[in-house]
Enzyme design. Structure first.
Site, short mmCIF file in Angstrom:
data_model
loop_
_atom_site.label_atom_id
_atom_site.label_comp_id
_atom_site.label_asym_id
_atom_site.label_seq_id
_atom_site.Cartn_x
_atom_site.Cartn_y
_atom_site.Cartn_z
N LYS A 32 5.50 -22.92 -15.78
CA LYS A 32 6.68 -23.54 -16.37
C LYS A 32 6.42 -25.01 -16.68
CE LYS A 32 10.70 -22.50 -14.59
NZ LYS A 32 11.47 -21.77 -15.61
N ARG A 35 13.86 -26.13 -10.34
CA ARG A 35 13.34 -24.76 -10.49
C ARG A 35 11.91 -24.67 -9.98
NH1 ARG A 35 16.25 -25.20 -15.64
NH2 ARG A 35 17.69 -23.45 -15.90
N GLY A 81 12.44 -14.47 -11.10
CA GLY A 81 13.50 -14.22 -10.13
C GLY A 81 13.06 -14.20 -8.68
N MET A 98 11.62 -16.68 -6.84
CA MET A 98 11.84 -17.91 -6.08
C MET A 98 13.15 -18.55 -6.49
SD MET A 98 7.95 -19.41 -5.78
CE MET A 98 7.55 -19.12 -7.49
N ARG A 141 6.78 -18.99 -22.08
CA ARG A 141 5.65 -18.42 -21.33
C ARG A 141 5.23 -17.14 -22.05
NH1 ARG A 141 9.35 -16.80 -16.07
NH2 ARG A 141 10.70 -15.30 -17.12
N HIS A 175 17.41 -9.07 -14.55
CA HIS A 175 16.35 -8.95 -13.53
C HIS A 175 15.75 -7.55 -13.53
CE1 HIS A 175 14.92 -7.99 -9.42
NE2 HIS A 175 14.37 -9.17 -9.52
N ARG A 184 -17.00 18.06 -7.46
CA ARG A 184 -16.97 18.47 -6.04
C ARG A 184 -16.97 19.99 -5.97
NH1 ARG A 184 -13.00 14.47 -6.84
NH2 ARG A 184 -13.27 12.54 -5.63
N ARG A 210 -22.13 17.58 -7.05
CA ARG A 210 -22.39 17.36 -5.62
C ARG A 210 -22.42 18.70 -4.89
NH1 ARG A 210 -18.10 14.02 -2.16
NH2 ARG A 210 -17.02 16.03 -2.23
N GLU A 243 -23.47 6.92 0.87
CA GLU A 243 -22.15 6.77 1.49
C GLU A 243 -22.23 6.41 2.97
OE1 GLU A 243 -20.17 10.61 1.01
OE2 GLU A 243 -22.15 11.49 0.70
N SER A 254 -25.67 7.58 -6.52
CA SER A 254 -24.24 7.42 -6.80
C SER A 254 -23.59 6.97 -5.51
CB SER A 254 -23.62 8.73 -7.28
OG SER A 254 -22.24 8.54 -7.55
N GLY A 297 -20.87 6.69 -3.06
CA GLY A 297 -19.59 7.32 -2.71
C GLY A 297 -18.77 6.32 -1.92
N THR A 298 -18.06 5.46 -2.64
CA THR A 298 -17.43 4.31 -1.97
C THR A 298 -16.23 4.68 -1.10
OG1 THR A 298 -16.20 3.88 -4.03
CG2 THR A 298 -18.23 2.64 -3.66
N ASN A 299 -15.70 5.92 -1.24
CA ASN A 299 -14.65 6.32 -0.32
C ASN A 299 -15.18 6.39 1.11
OD1 ASN A 299 -13.06 6.59 -2.58
ND2 ASN A 299 -13.12 8.83 -2.62
N ASP A 300 -16.24 7.19 1.30
CA ASP A 300 -16.82 7.32 2.63
C ASP A 300 -17.60 6.08 3.04
OD1 ASP A 300 -15.71 9.72 3.20
OD2 ASP A 300 -17.53 10.92 3.00
N CYS A 339 -18.79 6.70 -7.60
CA CYS A 339 -17.91 7.84 -7.90
C CYS A 339 -16.73 7.92 -6.94
CB CYS A 339 -18.69 9.15 -7.87
SG CYS A 339 -19.48 9.50 -6.28
N TYR A 361 -22.97 3.09 -14.50
CA TYR A 361 -21.70 3.74 -14.81
C TYR A 361 -20.76 3.70 -13.63
CZ TYR A 361 -23.29 7.81 -12.09
OH TYR A 361 -23.71 8.63 -11.08
#
Length: 887
Positions: free
Chosen positions: A26, A96, A105, A107, A352, A468, A574, A630, A758, A777, A779-782, A844, A864
C-alpha cells in the site's frame, strides 16, 4: 540515522513502487501514484522495519520514530492546510496496515482519527454539515473502541439498532445530526463502562494507539491463518500508513468505491466495481449496505435498478476511467483500486495488483501479451501455478435440473455442493470428518478465514462483489455467492429461509459462483475443457521450461487424463494398485498363503495375463513416451483380509480354513511395516514375484510395439534399495527374464532398469548404486518419512502445531523440506552423476506437483518431475517459471 518514516502526496514522494519490502504494498503504491501526479491524499508510511523492531524489542518502538512521525504529520498539515487536534480546522487521518503482499481484511484499520468533542464541532463548521461530522465521530468511536481498545463491535451495533427502533427508523440515512450526537454519547458511555476509563480524547494518544493496534494486528489469529494459507513469512511484518482523511459521506456529490481495471472473475477487459453515494469505504467492503454498479453496462447486465456511478457522477467517472487506464499501463497489470469522491473531487486511496480467479489470470495474461503490454515470459510468470487447480475440476452440468432456492451475486466463479453449516468452526470440524461443506453466513468477516478455507463454497446473505467474502473466496479459488438478499439466516436455530422454503443445518445445497444461483440438493457436474487461453499459456510454458513433466498413474483412465493434460510419460506406475481388483485379489492371496515356491508360481501364473493386460493398455495410451513401472512395494499383509466376513469369503474361494488364514495373517504381521518386509526385500526373498511382473512388462511392450509400430521403452523401477548389492542381484533377475521373453517372442525391446531412492542410505550411497542403475527416481514421500523420522499417516496430530511454531515452514509432505530431504536429493543426484554423467533422474512423490519443490528440482538439474494427473498443468507452468527465474 535510520529513516523510519516516508512521506507522500502533493505530486511527490520519498518512496517508489519497487520499495514494497520496506513500505509495504500500500505504501509503495501510494508513493508511486503521488509521484505520477494522481490525486492522492498526503500521508506518511512507517516502514516494515519498525514492525520487526517492535516485535524484536518487547513491543517497543525505535527511539527516533516519534520525532520522525511528528515531522511527517506536520508535512501533512502543511499540505492539507489543517492542523492535527485543532478545534477549529482539524486534520483527520486514517491509519491502515500495508504488508508487502496484499492481505485483504486481515489486519486492522482506523478511520476518522483525530475527532473528539471539540474537533467534531470544527469539522462540522468546515464541512458545513453537522450531520456528517457527528456521523463520522460515532463511526470513529466504534472503530477505535473495537480495533484499539478491544470493545466488541456488537455493543455498538446493539445501541444503534435500539436507537433506530425507538425512533421508528429503518435506514441509517434517516438519522439526523442530533441522533448521531446522541448515539456518539451512548458509544462513549459504553466504552467507558466496558473499560472503566473514558474514551481517549487526546489526538496524539489516539494516533499512537492506532499505530500500535495495526502493528499488533500482524499477530492476530486471522492474519496468522492467512499467512499460513498463502505462504507469507511472519518475518516480513507490516507497514503502517497514516493518511489525511477524505470523505465519501459528505452528501450526494460524495461517494466511495472499489474497482478493478478488468473483471477479476472472467478477465474481460471492462471496468468492474461498486460504489456507494454518501458512504465511507468500509460500507462497501463490509457488506453493511449493498453497493451499486460502477458502469451502466454492468448495471444492465445485472438487471439492477439503482443507478451506476457512470450515470450519477459522469464527470468524476470519466476522470476515474482515465486513472484506470494510466495505472494499468504504468503497472502493466490489472489493478485493484480504492477511491473516494469528496464533494465532486476524485481521490485515489490505493492501487495494487488485483486478486483474480485462475480463469481471469489466464485471460488477462494472454490478452495483455496480445495488446503488447507484456511479453510471453511475463505472461507465463503472471499466473500462479497452484491457481490452475481452479480450472481443472468439474463445473455444473448446464442441462441438469436445478431446483433454484434463491439467487445472489456471482462473486467467485466455480460450483460446489455440500452440507450447510453456519459457522466457521463447524465448517472445519465437518471438513475434517471428510464432508463437503458450504459455509452460509449473513456476511463473512476476516475471523471466518479458517472456515472459508475448509469449505467447498461460501454463501452470504449480504455484501457485494467486492465484499470480504468475494475477495477472499476468489483468492482461494472457492466458489462464492454473495448478497443473496432474499435469504434470511437464523444462526441460532440453524436454518435459512428463502421464498417460503427452509434449509436446515446438514441439508445439502449447491452454489454456482458463475451466475449466483443457490440450489437445493446436489447438481451433476461436467469435466473442464482446456483450450484457448489455457492452451496458449501452456504452449508458452513448454517453450521455456527445461524440466520434463510426467504423471503418477496406474489406471487407463488416469493415464489418458494425464496425457490430455500434457504429461510426457509416466514417472510412477504403482503395480500393487492393480492387485486389489476384485477379479485378482483371490489369486494374490493364494500366492501369499502358499508355503512353497511352486504354490506361489501357480498363483502368479493366474496374475500374469492380468498384469500384462494392464501394461498393454498403459503402453498404448503412452506410446512413444517413457513409462516407469515400480515393481511390488508394499508388505504382503496389506493384501490379506481384515474383516471376519472377508476371511470367510476367502476361505470358501480357495478351500482353506479360516483358522489357517488367520494364522498366516499373524505370521505376516509387522510392528513397523513401512520399514519391514517390503520393496526390494520381497523381490529378494520371493524372486518369483518380480519375475512375473518383469515378464508381464516385457510381453506387453512387445505386443504393443508389434501392434502400433512405435518403440516402447519400459523403465523398470526396483523400490526401497539400500545397497548396490540388492539392486545388482535384482537387475540380474530382470535381465534374465528379458532374455527369456525376447527369445520366446523372437523380438526384443529397449528397456531401462533403475531404482527408487527413498532411504537416506541410498542417497548417501548413490555413487555406488548408480553402477547398477540406468536411472534414479527419488520417492520423496518415503524419503521424507525416513529422513525426518515422521510417519505420514500419524503426523497430522502434531504437524499443524509444528508449522504454527515455525519448526517447519510448511507441511514437509506437501512442500519439500529443502534443508533436509532436499539436501539428500541434491547429494544423491551429485553422487549418482559422478558415477554416470548421463544418469536420468527425477522425483515421483507428491512433491512433483508442488511449485516450490519443482523449482528446487529445476535448480539442482533433475530431468523430470512426476505428479498426479490433475497437477500436470501446474507442474508444467511451475517448471517454466523456475527456468525463467534462473534466466
Amino acid at each position: 540515522m535510520t529513516k523510519w518514516v516516508y512521506n507522500f502526496g502533493g505530486g511527490a514522494a520519498d518512496g517508489r513502487a519497487d520499495m514494497k519490502n520496506l513500505l509495504g504494498g500500500k505504501g509503495a503504491n501510494l508513493a508511486e501514484m503521488a509521484s505520477l501526479g494522481l490525486p492522492v491524499p498526503p500521508g506518511l508510511t512507517i516502514t516494515t522495519e519498525v514492525c520487526s523492531h517492535y516485535y524484536d524489542h518487547d513491543l517497543q518502538y525505535p527511539d527516533a520514530l516519534k520525532s520522525q512521525v511528528e515531522a511527517a504529520v506536520a508535512a501533512i498539515e502543511d499540505a492539507v492546510g489543517a492542523k492535527f487536534g485543532d478545534a477549529e480546522n482539524p486534520l483527520l487521518v486514517s491509519v491502515r496496515s500495508g504488508a508487502r503482499v496484499s492481505m485483504p481484511g486481515m489486519m486492522d484499520t482506523v478511520l476518522n482519527l483525530g475527532l473528539n468533542d471539540e474537533t467534531v464541532v470544527g469539522l462540522a463548521a468546515q464541512a458545513g454539515d453537522e450531520r456528517f461530522a457527528w456521523d463520522s465521530y460515532r463511526r470513529f468511536i466504534q472503530m477505535y473502541s473495537d480495533v484499539v481498545l478491544g470493545v466488541d463491535h456488537y455493543h455498538f451495533e446493539d445501541i444503534l439498532e435500539m436507537h433506530k427502533e425507538d425512533n421508528d427508523y429503518y435506514l441509517d440515512t434517516e438519522l439526523t445530526a442530533d441522533d448521531w450526537r446522541e448515539v456518539a454519547g451512548l458509544y462513549k458511555a459504553k466504552t467507558e463502562a466496558e473499560l472503566g476509563r473514558p474514551f481517549p480524547t487526546d489526538v496524539n494518544e489516539q494516533l499512537w494507539g492506532a499505530i500500535g493496534a495495526v502493528f499488533s494486528s500482524w499477530q492476530i489469529d486471522r492474519a496468522k491463518t492467512y499467512r499460513k494459507l498463502n505462504n507469507i513469512s511472519e518475518k516480513w511484518g507490516t507497514a503502517v500508513n497514516v493518511q489525511a482523511m477524505v470523505f465519501g459521506n459528505m452528501g450526494e456529490t460524495s461517494a466511495t468505491g472499489v474497482a478493478f481495471t478488468r473483471d477479476p472473475g472472467t478477465g474481460e477487459r471492462a471496468y468492474y466495481g461498486e460504489y456507494l453515494i454518501n458512504a465511507q469505504g468500509e460500507d462497501v467492503v463490509a457488506g453493511i449496505r449493498t453497493p451499486q454498479n460502477l458502469t451502466k453496462k454492468a448495471r444492465e447486465k445485472a438487471g439492477a435498478t439503482a443507478p451506476s456511478m457512470e450515470e450519477t457522477l459522469p464527470e468524476v467517472f470519466n476522470q476515474l476511467a482515465d486513472v484506470f487506464d494510466r495505472l494499468e499501463a504504468h503497472y502493466r497489470d490489472m489493478q485493484d483500486i480504492e477511491f473516494t469522491v469528496q464533494k465532486g473531487k476524485l481521490w485515489m486511496l490505493q492501487t495494487r495488483a488485483g486478486k483474480r480467479t485462475a480463469k481471469a489470470a489466464l485471460k488477462i495474461a494472454v490478452d495483455m501479451q496480445g495488446e503488447g503490454l507484456i511479453d510471453e515470459k511475463t505472461a507465463v510468470m503472471r499466473v500462479e501455478p497452484s491457481a490452475l487447480d481452479q480450472l481443472l475440476h468439474p463445473t455444473l452440468d448446464p442441462d441438469a435440473i436445478r431446483d433454484v432456492l434463491t439467487k445472489g451475486l456471482p462473486a467467485s466463479p466455480g460450483a460446489a455442493s455440500g452440507i450447510v453449516v453456519f459457522d466457521s468452526d463447524e465448517a472445519v470440524r465437518e471438513a475434517k470428518d471428510g464432508k463437503d461443506v458450504i459455509l452460509c453466513r449473513i456476511e463473512t468477516s476476516p475471523e471466518d478465514i479458517h472456515g472459508m478455507h475448509a469449505a467447498k463454497g461460501i454463501l452470504t446473505a449480504r455484501g457485494g462483489m467486492t465484499s470480504h467474502a468475494a475477495v477472499v473466496a476468489r483468492g482461494m479459488g472457492r466458489p462464492c455467492v454473495s448478497g443473496a438478499g432474499s435469504l434470511q439466516i437464523d444462526m441460532r436455530e440453524g436454518v435459512m429461509r428463502a421464498l417460503g422454503r427452509e434449509i436446515r443445518r446438514g441439508d445439502r445445497i449447491t452454489i454456482d459462483g458463475s451466475n449466483g444461483e443457490v440450489m437445493v440438493g446436489e447438481v451433476p457436474t461436467l469435466q473442464p475443457e482446456l483450450s484457448g487461453d489455457f492452451a496458449r499459456l501452456m504452449q508458452w510454458a513448454d517453450k521455456y521450461r527445461t524440466l520434463k513433466v510426467r504423471t503418477n498413474s496406474d489406471t487407463p483412465v488416469d493415464t489418458k487424463t494425464a496425457r490430455e493434460f500434457g504429461a510426457e510419460g509416466i514417472g510412477l506406475c504403482r503395480t500393487e494398485h492393480m492387485f486389489f481388483d476384485e477379479d485378482r485379489i483371490i489369486a494374490v492371496r493364494q500366492m501369499i498363503l502358499a508355503e512353497e515356491e511352486a504354490g506361489r508360481r501357480e498363483a502368479l501364473a493366474k496374475l500374469l495375463p492380468m498384469q500384462r493386460g494392464d501394461f498393454e493398455e498403459i503402453f498404448r495410451i503412452m506410446r512413444g513416451l517413457p513409462v516407469t513401472i515400480r515393481l511390488l512395494d508394499p508388505p504382503l499383509h496389506e493384501f490379506l483380509p481384515r474383516e471376519e466376513s472377508e476371511f470367510e469369503a476367502m476361505a470358501d474361494a480357495i478351500g482353506v480354513g479360516v483358522k489357517k488364514l488367520r494364522q498366516r495373517a499373524d505370521e505376516l504381521h509387522e510392528f513397523n511395516p513401512m520399514l519391514g518386509h517390503r520393496g526390494c526385500r520381497l523381490g529378494i526373498t520371493y524372486p518369483e514375484i518380480y519375475e512375473m511382473q518383469a515378464r508381464a512388462i516385457f510381453e506387453a511392450a512387445i505386443a504393443v510395439e508389434k501392434n502400433t509400430g512405435e518403440a516402447i521403452v519400459p523403465e523398470i523401477m526396483i523400490p526401497l534399495i539400500a545397497t548396490e548389492t540388492e539392486l545388482s542381484m535384482l537387475r540380474e533377475r530382470v535381465e534374465a527374464v528379458a532374455g527369456d521373453v525376447f527369445k520366446e517372442q523372437g523380438q526384443a525391446v529397449e528397456y531401462m532398469i533403475g531404482t527408487m531412492i527413498e532411504l537416506p542410505r541410498a542417497a548417501l550411497q548413490a555413487g555406488k548404486i548408480a553402477n547398477s542403475a540406468d536411472f534414479f527416481s527419488f520417492g520423496t514421500n518415503d524419503l521424507t518419512q525416513t529422513c525426518i523420522g515422521i510417519s505420514r499417516d500419524d503426523a497430522a496430530r502434531f504437524l499443524d502445531e509444528y508449522v504454527k511454531k515455525d519448526i517447519f515452514a510448511q507441511d514437509p509432505f506437501v512442500s519439500m523440506d529443502i534443508d533436509g530431504v532436499g539436501e539428500l536429493v541434491k547429494l544423491g543426484t551429485e553422487r549418482g552423476r559422478a558415477t554416470k554423467s548421463d544418469l536420468k533422474i527425477g522425483i515421483c512423490g507428491e512433491h512433483g506437483g508442488d511449485p516450490a519443490s519443482i523449482e528446487f528440482c529445476h535448480n539442482i538439474g533433475l530431468d523430470y518431475v512426476s505428479c498426479s494427473p490433475f497437477r500436470v498443468p501446474i507442474a508444467r507452468l511451475a517448471a517454466a517459471q523456475a527456468a525463467l527465474k534462473e534466466s
